[in-house]
Design a protein around this motif. Structure first.
Motif, mmCIF file in Angstrom:
data_model
loop_
_atom_site.group_PDB
_atom_site.id
_atom_site.type_symbol
_atom_site.label_atom_id
_atom_site.label_comp_id
_atom_site.label_asym_id
_atom_site.label_seq_id
_atom_site.Cartn_x
_atom_site.Cartn_y
_atom_site.Cartn_z
ATOM 1 N N LYS A 62 81.383 -35.076 132.207
ATOM 2 C CA LYS A 62 80.389 -35.375 133.239
ATOM 3 C C LYS A 62 78.982 -35.218 132.680
ATOM 4 N N GLU A 63 78.043 -35.784 133.402
ATOM 5 C CA GLU A 63 76.635 -35.684 133.041
ATOM 6 C C GLU A 63 76.075 -34.332 133.485
ATOM 7 N N PHE A 64 75.039 -33.885 132.791
ATOM 8 C CA PHE A 64 74.440 -32.577 133.053
ATOM 9 C C PHE A 64 74.125 -32.348 134.526
ATOM 10 N N SER A 65 73.424 -33.280 135.147
ATOM 11 C CA SER A 65 72.988 -33.078 136.527
ATOM 12 C C SER A 65 74.167 -32.848 137.456
ATOM 13 N N LYS A 66 75.242 -33.609 137.276
ATOM 14 C CA LYS A 66 76.428 -33.467 138.120
ATOM 15 C C LYS A 66 77.069 -32.094 137.918
ATOM 16 N N ILE A 67 77.170 -31.661 136.666
ATOM 17 C CA ILE A 67 77.774 -30.352 136.372
ATOM 18 C C ILE A 67 76.934 -29.238 136.982
ATOM 19 N N ALA A 68 75.631 -29.266 136.720
ATOM 20 C CA ALA A 68 74.751 -28.189 137.171
ATOM 21 C C ALA A 68 74.655 -28.131 138.688
ATOM 22 N N GLU A 69 74.613 -29.296 139.334
ATOM 23 C CA GLU A 69 74.536 -29.308 140.795
ATOM 24 C C GLU A 69 75.843 -28.820 141.417
ATOM 25 N N ASN A 70 76.971 -29.164 140.811
ATOM 26 C CA ASN A 70 78.265 -28.676 141.312
ATOM 27 C C ASN A 70 78.372 -27.157 141.194
ATOM 28 N N LEU A 71 77.688 -26.601 140.191
ATOM 29 C CA LEU A 71 77.691 -25.144 140.008
ATOM 30 C C LEU A 71 76.568 -24.469 140.805
ATOM 31 N N CYS A 72 75.813 -25.259 141.571
ATOM 32 C CA CYS A 72 74.685 -24.747 142.366
ATOM 33 C C CYS A 72 73.637 -24.065 141.482
ATOM 34 N N LEU A 73 73.370 -24.648 140.308
ATOM 35 C CA LEU A 73 72.422 -24.066 139.365
ATOM 36 C C LEU A 73 71.193 -24.942 139.140
ATOM 37 N N LEU A 74 71.140 -26.107 139.795
ATOM 38 C CA LEU A 74 70.051 -27.048 139.567
ATOM 39 C C LEU A 74 69.658 -27.706 140.872
ATOM 40 N N ARG A 75 68.366 -27.902 141.034
ATOM 41 C CA ARG A 75 67.854 -28.630 142.194
ATOM 42 C C ARG A 75 66.814 -29.633 141.719
ATOM 43 N N PHE B 267 56.496 -30.878 146.014
ATOM 44 C CA PHE B 267 56.107 -30.184 144.786
ATOM 45 C C PHE B 267 55.467 -31.196 143.834
ATOM 46 N N ALA B 268 56.164 -31.613 142.796
ATOM 47 C CA ALA B 268 55.580 -32.587 141.866
ATOM 48 C C ALA B 268 56.423 -33.856 141.796
ATOM 49 N N GLY B 269 57.055 -34.183 142.912
ATOM 50 C CA GLY B 269 57.787 -35.440 142.975
ATOM 51 C C GLY B 269 59.118 -35.399 142.257
ATOM 52 N N HIS B 270 59.585 -36.591 141.894
ATOM 53 C CA HIS B 270 60.937 -36.719 141.347
ATOM 54 C C HIS B 270 61.068 -36.153 139.936
ATOM 55 N N LYS B 271 59.972 -35.742 139.318
ATOM 56 C CA LYS B 271 60.041 -35.138 137.997
ATOM 57 C C LYS B 271 59.935 -33.614 138.061
ATOM 58 N N SER B 272 60.199 -33.058 139.232
ATOM 59 C CA SER B 272 60.247 -31.606 139.390
ATOM 60 C C SER B 272 61.698 -31.138 139.320
ATOM 61 N N TYR B 273 61.883 -29.856 139.123
ATOM 62 C CA TYR B 273 63.245 -29.318 139.114
ATOM 63 C C TYR B 273 63.202 -27.811 139.283
ATOM 64 N N TYR B 274 64.307 -27.281 139.807
ATOM 65 C CA TYR B 274 64.531 -25.838 139.885
ATOM 66 C C TYR B 274 65.770 -25.520 139.052
ATOM 67 N N LEU B 275 65.648 -24.560 138.135
ATOM 68 C CA LEU B 275 66.807 -23.983 137.465
ATOM 69 C C LEU B 275 67.129 -22.684 138.195
ATOM 70 N N MET B 276 68.391 -22.469 138.511
ATOM 71 C CA MET B 276 68.755 -21.320 139.325
ATOM 72 C C MET B 276 69.864 -20.512 138.663
ATOM 73 N N GLY B 277 69.948 -19.252 139.040
ATOM 74 C CA GLY B 277 71.030 -18.400 138.580
ATOM 75 C C GLY B 277 71.155 -18.343 137.071
ATOM 76 N N ASP B 278 72.387 -18.500 136.587
ATOM 77 C CA ASP B 278 72.646 -18.373 135.157
ATOM 78 C C ASP B 278 72.035 -19.498 134.333
ATOM 79 N N PRO C 156 70.459 -18.856 148.159
ATOM 80 C CA PRO C 156 70.378 -19.640 149.397
ATOM 81 C C PRO C 156 69.850 -21.041 149.124
ATOM 82 N N HIS C 157 70.272 -21.985 149.939
ATOM 83 C CA HIS C 157 69.793 -23.350 149.795
ATOM 84 C C HIS C 157 68.331 -23.436 150.232
ATOM 85 N N MET C 158 67.574 -24.318 149.597
ATOM 86 C CA MET C 158 66.174 -24.506 149.961
ATOM 87 C C MET C 158 66.080 -25.220 151.289
#
Length: 422
Positions: A117-130, A137-148, A411-413
């Motif tokens: 799988k692609e990174f985004s799909k893996i990280a989102e399934n693990l609830c580690l990326l937003r 915030f800064a539009g579609h080029k923003s991101y949150y790294l979460m947890g581990d 928690p979810h944003m």
């Protein structure tokens, strides 16, 4: 180290040292080379090949007019026009080929018994990326790294720094707000509609910008310096946030592959004019060692002129295989800028036995750019169950974690529509 960092921040943020304005160095162009008519075709071909914007014909004509001017006021005006035109000429080019050349392959492609799988799909399934719904915030080029995944970011920084310190680099903490002239002297455009630099409103200071890479702050740190030959090469490293006002609609650069801000560990060096080629090779080997130690499949490319920025004489790109995207993606680069930056920032050295100082050479390289390294690591070390194995060399920095697993505690944003006030 503490005192040195305080000096760096005081200089850049306030623009002063000891209450006095830090002098902006006078540019010292290579007049003998640029204004020699015998070099016109060579320079013109280099500009064309690199897709540059300089005009060597105009440069040489303006210099001739400067020499012919009789009055001092006329000479001043002509020199300013000449210098403005000459500063647009890019560095010379080492590699004259039309395409990138693979000079080294490291490791092999990992074989999967499932469809990776692609990174985004893996990280989102693990609830580690937003990455979605971040318009506030800064539009579609923003991101949150979460947890581990956020812990992995810190681990990559610490792992890279440890390697650089073992190689004799000096670590500096640098500012992310820089004067525009530092950024321009390093070779990035700050004017016009199409550039990558964020400029601060004039209310916040005189011509200040957000730094695109720690290379600029490190180059500014050695501005107006003269070194003894015995002090070189001077190897510096820094961790910083990098701000890029760039965007891309290419599908292969989706997700966090190209973003507006990210964390990066940078290498920078000052050396004499005969050692910069070998120092670039040293930087390349360090990069390959850092990435290979994390189990990645890599290829090193010697880049053609049209892929070089104006300061670079030669550039290597390192690309990692991204299984989820089924492609190689750039994760690092390194450049020998020869005397391009030092002539604009007055960085010089005294050769042994010399009666006058000479312009130093500068070399830079990415030790670790976090977003793309996360993509490469997560896609390479993913498991069938959706978890990700953490490479052994990173585990000492991962608080005992050996895998990235689903994060349930964050928690979810909450999404909110912006309110508009009249």
């Amino acid at each position: 180290m503490f005192a040195m960092n305080i000096f760096v921040r005081t200089f850049f943020y306030c623009g002063k040292v000891g209450g006095r304005i830090k002098s902006v160095p006078k540019v010292e162009l290579d007049i003998d080379y640029l204004c020699n008519v015998e070099n016109k075709n060579e320079i013109d071909n280099n500009i064309t090949t690199r897709k540059g914007i300089g005009d060597i014909h105009s440069v040489q004509e303006l210099y001739a007019q400067f020499q012919a001017a009789k009055y001092e006021c006329d000479k001043t005006v002509m020199w300013e026009k000449f210098e403005e035109a000459a500063l647009k000429i890019p560095n010379r080019s080492y590699n004259l080929s039309n395409s990138a050349k693979v000079i080294k392959l490291i490791g092999t492609k990992k074989r999967f018994e499932f469809e990776p799988k692609e990174f985004s799909k893996i990280a989102e399934n693990l609830c580690l990326l937003r990455t979605n719904n971040l318009g506030n915030f800064a539009g579609h080029k923003s991101y949150y790294l979460m947890g581990d995944l956020a812990v992995l970011e810190v681990a990559l920084v610490r792992y890279s720094i440890k390697r650089l310190l073992q190689k004799g680099f000096h670590l500096l903490s640098v500012p992310d707000i820089l004067p525009a002239h530092i950024i321009k002297s390093c070779g990035m455009a700050v004017d016009g509609d199409r550039n990558q630099v964020y400029r601060l409103d004039e209310l916040h200071g005189s011509d200040l910008c957000l730094s695109g890479t720690a290379e600029m702050a490190l180059a500014g740190y050695v501005m107006n310096r003269q070194f003894h030959a015995s002090e070189l090469p001077l190897r510096l490293a820094a961790v910083s946030r990098c701000f890029r006002a760039e965007t891309s609609r290419l599908s292969e650069e989706r997700g966090i592959y190209r973003v507006h801000q990210f964390t990066k560990v940078e290498m920078f060096a000052v050396t004499d004019k005969v050692s910069s080629d070998s120092l670039l090779e040293e930087f390349r080997e360090i990069q390959e060692e850092i990435f290979a130690g994390l189990g990645l499949h890599l290829q090193t490319l010697d880049m053609p002129p049209h892929e070089l920025g104006a300061p670079a004489y030669r550039k290597y790109d390192l690309e990692a295989w991204l299984p989820g995207r089924n492609m190689f993606g750039e994760v690092s680069s390194g450049s020998n800028c020869t005397d391009y930056q030092s002539r604009r920032l007055a960085i010089k050295y005294w050769p042994r036995g010399a009666s006058v100082p000479e312009h130093a050479h500068t070399v830079n390289g990415t030790a670790c750019a976090i977003p793309r390294m996360l993509i490469a690591l997560v896609e390479t070390h993913q498991e069938r169950d959706g978890t990700v194995v953490i490479p052994e060399l990173l585990r000492p920095f991962m608080l005992g974690r050996e895998r990235l697993v689903r994060e349930e505690r964050i928690p979810h944003m909450k999404l909110m529509k912006p309110k508009h006030f009249s």
